[in-house]
Design an enzyme around this catalytic site. Sequence first.
Site, mmCIF file in Angstrom:
data_model
loop_
_atom_site.group_PDB
_atom_site.id
_atom_site.type_symbol
_atom_site.label_atom_id
_atom_site.label_comp_id
_atom_site.label_asym_id
_atom_site.label_seq_id
_atom_site.Cartn_x
_atom_site.Cartn_y
_atom_site.Cartn_z
ATOM 1 N N HIS A 63 3.181 -3.190 -11.779
ATOM 2 C CA HIS A 63 3.285 -1.852 -12.370
ATOM 3 C C HIS A 63 4.048 -0.947 -11.408
ATOM 4 C CE1 HIS A 63 -0.893 -0.602 -10.538
ATOM 5 N NE2 HIS A 63 -0.017 -0.921 -9.623
ATOM 6 N N SER A 84 -0.488 -5.388 -8.169
ATOM 7 C CA SER A 84 0.273 -4.298 -7.586
ATOM 8 C C SER A 84 1.021 -4.763 -6.336
ATOM 9 C CB SER A 84 -0.684 -3.134 -7.308
ATOM 10 O OG SER A 84 0.008 -1.955 -7.001
#
EC number: 3.4.21.92
Length: 193
Positions: free
Chosen positions: A124, A99
């Site tokens: 993501h 992330s």
Amino acid sequence: MSQLVPMVIEQTSRGERSCDIFSRLLNDRVVMLNGMVTNESASLIIAQMLFLESADCDKDIHFYINSPGGSVTDGLAIMDTMNYIKCDVSTISIGQSGSAASLLLAAGAKGKRFALANSEVLIHQPSISGGLQGQTTDIKIHSDWLTKTKEKLNETYSRLTGQPLEKIQKDMERDYYMTAGQAQDYGLIDKIL
């Protein structure tokens, strides 16, 4: 429960000197992110980078990352600092860079972005955790902010990796895990150590 931090004993011209391991690593221009990207961890990392730049702006900083990710805002603050300082920041993924931490990994100086062989990288889209509550107008404000953040991250990943924006947009729709080799092929890192 407090974290146990090992002490290092060194011999100097004045005798023995002891310090915690992280202070010793900082002397070697090593900064570490272990755990979540938070306001607290970002403040410590930014302060260390600014200190190392003021000590010697011509030497690289080695930024070791082992993090599942965390706050996008705090991750962007670290990335902006990496871009602001004159020192090259070499990034090294150890374990995981997920992330927001994958953004930091990719934001290292070109040619100086590394991962250990068994590192995992995750990209993501941003999300809101903790359950969103409030009036419809407030939820719309948060939704609009999240959409703008998503667009900014997509553009940033595209710039850092060289991947087309359309590919980044598609890949970031869901969790997209990569091995170190896949991260290298994707352009998130330059070399596997």
